[in-house]
Design a protein around this motif. Structure first.
Motif, PDB file in Angstrom:
ATOM      1  N   PRO A  62       0.845  -1.207   0.000  1.00  0.00           N
ATOM      2  CA  PRO A  62       0.000   0.000   0.000  1.00  0.00           C
ATOM      3  C   PRO A  62       0.879   1.256   0.000  1.00  0.00           C
ATOM      4  CG  PRO A  62      -0.491  -1.470   1.868  1.00  0.00           C
ATOM      5  CD  PRO A  62       0.808  -1.898   1.300  1.00  0.00           C
ATOM      6  N   VAL A  63       0.487   2.219  -0.818  1.00  0.00           N
ATOM      7  CA  VAL A  63       1.215   3.488  -0.895  1.00  0.00           C
ATOM      8  C   VAL A  63       0.209   4.629  -0.729  1.00  0.00           C
ATOM      9  CG1 VAL A  63       2.715   4.950  -2.295  1.00  0.00           C
ATOM     10  CG2 VAL A  63       2.910   2.467  -2.446  1.00  0.00           C
ATOM     11  N   LYS A  64       0.604   5.620   0.085  1.00  0.00           N
ATOM     12  CA  LYS A  64      -0.274   6.784   0.313  1.00  0.00           C
ATOM     13  C   LYS A  64       0.511   8.067   0.034  1.00  0.00           C
ATOM     14  CE  LYS A  64      -1.321   8.126   4.508  1.00  0.00           C
ATOM     15  NZ  LYS A  64      -1.946   8.167   5.852  1.00  0.00           N
ATOM     16  N   LYS A  79      -0.192   9.137 -10.298  1.00  0.00           N
ATOM     17  CA  LYS A  79       0.272   7.954 -11.021  1.00  0.00           C
ATOM     18  C   LYS A  79       1.386   7.276 -10.243  1.00  0.00           C
ATOM     19  CE  LYS A  79       1.862   6.498 -15.633  1.00  0.00           C
ATOM     20  NZ  LYS A  79       2.213   6.969 -16.988  1.00  0.00           N
ATOM     21  N   PHE A  80       1.264   5.934 -10.148  1.00  0.00           N
ATOM     22  CA  PHE A  80       2.277   5.115  -9.479  1.00  0.00           C
ATOM     23  C   PHE A  80       2.816   4.141 -10.522  1.00  0.00           C
ATOM     24  CE2 PHE A  80      -1.038   6.394  -6.629  1.00  0.00           C
ATOM     25  CZ  PHE A  80      -0.398   6.809  -5.471  1.00  0.00           C
ATOM     26  N   LEU A 123      10.065   2.796  -7.829  1.00  0.00           N
ATOM     27  CA  LEU A 123       8.671   3.213  -7.754  1.00  0.00           C
ATOM     28  C   LEU A 123       8.623   4.717  -7.951  1.00  0.00           C
ATOM     29  CD1 LEU A 123       5.687   2.676  -7.201  1.00  0.00           C
ATOM     30  CD2 LEU A 123       6.169   2.947  -4.745  1.00  0.00           C
ATOM     31  N   GLU A 124       8.080   5.136  -9.090  1.00  0.00           N
ATOM     32  CA  GLU A 124       7.970   6.551  -9.402  1.00  0.00           C
ATOM     33  C   GLU A 124       6.553   7.023  -9.131  1.00  0.00           C
ATOM     34  OE1 GLU A 124       9.155   7.060 -13.418  1.00  0.00           O
ATOM     35  OE2 GLU A 124      11.275   6.589 -13.051  1.00  0.00           O
ATOM     36  N   ILE A 125       6.444   8.107  -8.355  1.00  0.00           N
ATOM     37  CA  ILE A 125       5.140   8.655  -7.992  1.00  0.00           C
ATOM     38  C   ILE A 125       5.058  10.069  -8.538  1.00  0.00           C
ATOM     39  CG2 ILE A 125       3.573   9.210  -6.104  1.00  0.00           C
ATOM     40  CD1 ILE A 125       5.100   7.194  -4.394  1.00  0.00           C
ATOM     41  N   ASP A 140      11.295   9.175  -6.602  1.00  0.00           N
ATOM     42  CA  ASP A 140      11.710   7.919  -7.222  1.00  0.00           C
ATOM     43  C   ASP A 140      12.292   7.063  -6.110  1.00  0.00           C
ATOM     44  OD1 ASP A 140      12.738   5.831  -8.596  1.00  0.00           O
ATOM     45  OD2 ASP A 140      14.088   6.988  -9.861  1.00  0.00           O
ATOM     46  N   PHE A 141      11.497   6.069  -5.667  1.00  0.00           N
ATOM     47  CA  PHE A 141      11.906   5.210  -4.557  1.00  0.00           C
ATOM     48  C   PHE A 141      12.538   3.932  -5.099  1.00  0.00           C
ATOM     49  CE2 PHE A 141       8.362   7.699  -2.889  1.00  0.00           C
ATOM     50  CZ  PHE A 141       8.947   8.243  -1.764  1.00  0.00           C
ATOM     51  N   VAL A 142      13.629   3.537  -4.502  1.00  0.00           N
ATOM     52  CA  VAL A 142      14.304   2.301  -4.886  1.00  0.00           C
ATOM     53  C   VAL A 142      13.737   1.155  -4.057  1.00  0.00           C
ATOM     54  CG1 VAL A 142      16.491   1.069  -5.037  1.00  0.00           C
ATOM     55  CG2 VAL A 142      16.397   3.524  -5.524  1.00  0.00           C
TER      56      VAL A 142
END
Length: 412
Positions: A62-64, A79-80, A123-125, A140-142
């Motif tokens: 889950p991402v918020k 956008k994810f 993960l690019e948000i 930009d999460f690794v």
């Protein structure tokens, strides 16, 4: 001169870059990004900083995202996008934002099952304004991909959706080791709880990945055969597949249909009602049809009142698949009346078909009439013979005796 041209070109490019940057200026400010694991017992709250996040293959994260709108905008989406592996992208529905308002959007990010542990995923948000064609890439999460230590998975199950009662059903099951360690002594059980069926197959040791020395595989495909009872009723059943070792297990359920023995068996009687006399034998015929794919063995059992004697010429009949056979049923009675009786066809102790019949027994049987007629004829013949003899006797007694003539000798 050439240097001046180059400087002019650089200035032009820089001006164009600044102009484009102004056109894609951010219309929102992100205040918080939260990533948690599936269970929600591990939360990592990140603002502007970037940190690595562990991600297990096959899990859902889950991402918020929380942001403040810096200006009014329409048709905004969050956008994810997951890069690396097979890739994955999900977006929120379009919505409008009002300047100064705070918005929170959530998404579930699915981590692929077949990830490469050597590959880094990102993960690019981003918050995008599709109406104005602008986008603000936030973070930009690794994601550090890794596999569960021990995990077996049923990849595929192949079997017919409809089977016949009494069949031996082939089933192909593919089992894979998704873990990062060996799955030792892996088994598979197949069961149909409603029918009390269960079968167990040994898959052996599954390696984390295919290797040649020693020769080990991470995926094994095996075929097993499940014997469906011949007396299984028609219907839809649940079949369960469970792959397991000492450290991991997975259960998969499917549905399949059984065409029972009653569906593949047919009883045909050309005549269900007959009339016959006392002590006469009435003959009925049953035609048994086996439309299944396997040989069927039937028991013929009669059910009749005490006044009737009902017997099947054959009480145990074996009929090959796709064939038929006719069985005679003999009935007699010493009491007149109207009677009903039935013939039950059983397979493995279960009635698959039932045929009902009617018998009308009259007061005189054909056998009795024949005896009476013979007696009358014999009596008439004897009477005729007696009369003839009597006439002959009378004639003999009433006939006069003839005179006897005497002859003498004459001399001349």
């Amino acid at each position: 001169m050439k240097i001046e041209k180059i400087l002019v070109s650089l200035v032009a490019v820089l001006a164009l870059t600044v102009l484009l940057a102004g056109n894609v200026s951010a219309f929102a400010t992100v205040t918080n990004v939260e990533i948690s694991d599936v269970e929600g017992n591990l939360n990592s709250v990140w603002g502007a900083s970037t940190k690595n996040h562990g991600a297990f293959a096959g899990e859902t994260i889950p991402v918020k995202v929380t942001f403040v709108a810096d200006e009014d905008a329409q048709d905004v989406i969050v956008k994810f996008e997951l890069t690396g592996g097979n890739g994955y992208s999900v977006s929120t529905p379009r919505f409008d934002v009002v300047k100064g308002s705070v918005y929170t959007k959530r998404a579930l990010i699915e981590i692929p099952s077949n990830i490469d542990v050597e590959e880094r995923m990102h993960l690019e948000i981003s918050v995008e304004n599709q109406d104005a064609g602008r986008a603000d890439v936030l973070h930009d999460f690794v994601l550090v991909a890794q596999r569960e230590s021990y995990k077996v998975e049923i990849l595929d199950v192949l079997m017919d959706s409809t089977v016949q009662a009494g069949e031996s059903v082939p089933i192909d099951v593919v089992v894979k080791n998704r873990g990062s360690h060996f799955s030792e002594d892996t088994f598979l059980t197949v069961s149909v709880p409603e029918l009390g069926l269960q079968q167990r197959v040994y898959y052996g040791d599954l390696s984390p990945e295919d290797q040649s020395d020693p020769d080990k595989e991470d995926t094994i495909d095996k075929r097993l055969f499940l014997n469906i009872p011949a007396n299984a009723p028609s219907g839809v059943y649940a079949i369960e597949f469970k792959a397991f070792s000492d450290d991991s297990s997975q259960t998969v359920a499917k549905k399949f249909a059984i065409d029972g023995a009653s569906r593949s068996s047919l009883v045909v009687s050309p005549m269900s009602s007959k009339t016959f006399g006392l002590n006469e034998v009435g003959e009925y015929k049953l035609t048994l049809v086996n439309s299944g794919n396997n040989i069927q063995v039937y028991n013929i059992v009669t059910d009749a009142p005490s006044e009737l004697t009902v017997e099947a010429e054959e009480t145990l009949v074996a009929i090959p698949a796709g064939t038929s056979r006719t069985v005679k049923v003999l009935v007699d009675s010493s009491e007149e009346g109207d009677y009903t009786f039935s013939v039950n066809v059983l397979s493995n102790g279960v009635i698959v078909e039932k045929a009902n019949f009617k018998a009308t027994v009259e007061g005189k049987g054909k056998a009795g009439n024949s005896t009476t007629d013979g007696t009358v004829v014999l009596t008439v013949i004897l009477a005729i013979i007696f009369i003839v003899l009597l006439v002959v006797l009378i004639v003999l007694l009433t006939r006069k005796p003839q005179r006897t003539e005497e002859f003498g000798e004459s001399y001349y």
